[in-house]
Design an enzyme around this catalytic site. Structure first.
Site, PDB file in Angstrom:
ATOM      1  N   ASP A  26      29.805   4.439  29.923  1.00  0.00           N
ATOM      2  CA  ASP A  26      29.558   3.495  28.627  1.00  0.00           C
ATOM      3  C   ASP A  26      28.590   4.207  27.574  1.00  0.00           C
ATOM      4  O   ASP A  26      28.019   5.255  27.826  1.00  0.00           O
ATOM      5  CB  ASP A  26      28.460   2.759  28.815  1.00  0.00           C
ATOM      6  CG  ASP A  26      28.834   1.120  28.225  1.00  0.00           C
ATOM      7  OD1 ASP A  26      29.457   1.373  26.940  1.00  0.00           O
ATOM      8  OD2 ASP A  26      27.391   0.886  27.798  1.00  0.00           O
ATOM      9  N   ASP A  28      27.109   2.221  23.527  1.00  0.00           N
ATOM     10  CA  ASP A  28      26.308   1.920  23.526  1.00  0.00           C
ATOM     11  C   ASP A  28      25.512   1.232  24.413  1.00  0.00           C
ATOM     12  O   ASP A  28      25.753   0.709  25.123  1.00  0.00           O
ATOM     13  CB  ASP A  28      26.820   0.654  22.267  1.00  0.00           C
ATOM     14  CG  ASP A  28      26.079   0.060  21.182  1.00  0.00           C
ATOM     15  OD1 ASP A  28      25.154   0.810  21.102  1.00  0.00           O
ATOM     16  OD2 ASP A  28      26.487  -0.072  20.630  1.00  0.00           O
ATOM     17  N   ASP A 245      25.150  -0.135  30.634  1.00  0.00           N
ATOM     18  CA  ASP A 245      23.804  -0.875  30.550  1.00  0.00           C
ATOM     19  C   ASP A 245      24.092  -2.815  31.063  1.00  0.00           C
ATOM     20  O   ASP A 245      23.045  -3.479  31.044  1.00  0.00           O
ATOM     21  CB  ASP A 245      23.074  -0.929  29.465  1.00  0.00           C
ATOM     22  CG  ASP A 245      23.906  -1.279  28.149  1.00  0.00           C
ATOM     23  OD1 ASP A 245      25.255  -1.111  27.809  1.00  0.00           O
ATOM     24  OD2 ASP A 245      23.493  -2.754  27.264  1.00  0.00           O
TER      25      ASP A 245
HETATM   26 MG   LIG Z   1      26.901  -0.804  26.612  1.00  0.00          MG
END
Ligand SMILES: [Mg+2]
Length: 315
Positions: A26, A28, A245
């Site tokens: 991923d 961001d 995240d």
């Molecule tokens: Mg993310």
């Protein structure tokens, strides 16, 4: 009770890396936060590549086409090419192509989405500002619906407003009109903890409520984000790791596709979240737990750097 994810550190880094050929990450909250690099992430990714791992950048952010995603990677120091980048805007265009869609798309989104539709010669209407009249009830007189529209796509749209919700929900009165969403992410990760930055899920919920219909989301955790890469590069799921995240999307994508999973604590979810899910009696929450975790790429970097240096010297 479930077990907590294993911390990856110097003691187990060798066996951890030996079990992986492909790295899906991923962006961001893992590699950057909005426009700011997560310190060390570029070193880690570029060194994993030197170790022979295939790298793929996977984002639910529909404001990025594959091309702009690669540009952002490169501007922050990551080695990347278009074949290694997967964004939800690309998946939407591929999905419409696969079902031989020939009508027009009502797009709630940005050029990231429309440039991928352009590449597949799919017609669309809707992006950009759409004014709200002073008297809101004038919308009934003003709005002209395009009879060619056969699909509504909701992505991140900075011009989101009531005019757009009304248009989208009105197209969806026709039950044959396809209803797609790029993703259902609730928020974007920010450094400031006193602000909530609404994600695409906020917009999707509004149109679902107004139309009484449910969108099909193509973004993580939908397996589509992996199967496109799997078919193209013949990836073995058991030797592929998904890094992220946000557990409800990144880690669930990994779980849905039989991948290994690594949580990084620089974005949405924290170690406290992991602890509370592990301590709960709810098996649904256990599914959110990654196999492994690291606090951040900043602390992971020196381990990989040292290791890759040794491997490169020995090879
Ligand atoms: Mg993310």
């Amino acid at each position: 009770m479930a077990s907590l994810p294993k911390l990856v550190d110097k003691s187990n880094i060798d066996s951890f890396l030996a079990g992986i050929d492909n790295v899906m990450t991923d962006c961001d909250g893992v590699l950057w936060r909005l426009d700011e690099l997560v310190e060390g992430a570029d070193t880690v990714l570029n060194n994993l590549r030197k170790l022979g791992k295939k790298i793929f950048y996977v984002t639910n952010n529909s404001t990025k086409s594959r091309e702009t995603l690669v540009q952002k990677c490169e501007s922050l120091g990551f080695i990347a090419d278009k074949g290694e980048a997967i964004s939800t805007s690309y998946i939407i265009a591929q999905h419409l192509k696969q079902i031989n869609f020939t009508k027009k798309v009502y797009v709630m989104g940005t050029t990231g989405l429309t440039s991928e539709l352009d590449l597949e010669n799919i017609k669309y209407t809707g992006p950009g500002p759409d004014p709200v009249p002073e008297n809101i009830f004038d919308l009934e007189k003003i709005i002209v619906l395009d009879p060619e529209v056969g699909c509504v796509v909701i992505g991140f749209d900075q011009h989101f407003n009531i005019t757009k919700i009304m248009k989208a929900a009105s197209y969806l009165i026709n039950t044959e009109c396809i209803f797609l969403a790029t993703n259902r992410d609730e928020r974007f990760p920010l450094r400031r903890t006193d602000l909530n930055f609404p994600g695409t899920g906020t917009f999707v919920n509004a149109v679902e409520t107004a139309s009484g219909r449910k969108a099909e989301s193509v973004g993580k955790p939908s397996p589509k984000m992996f199967t496109v890469l799997q078919e193209k590069f013949n990836l073995d799921p058991s030797r592929t790791i998904m890094i992220g995240d946000r557990c409800s999307t990144d880690i669930m994508l990994g779980k849905n596709c039989g991948l290994q999973t690594l949580g990084v604590l620089t974005g949405i979810n924290s170690l406290k979240d992991y602890e509370s899910w592990a301590a709960s009696d709810d098996p649904e929450l256990w599914k959110l737990l990654p196999d492994y975790y690291i606090p951040s790429f900043r602390r992971f970097g020196p381990i990989i750097t040292k290791l890759s240096f040794l491997k490169l010297v020995c090879s």
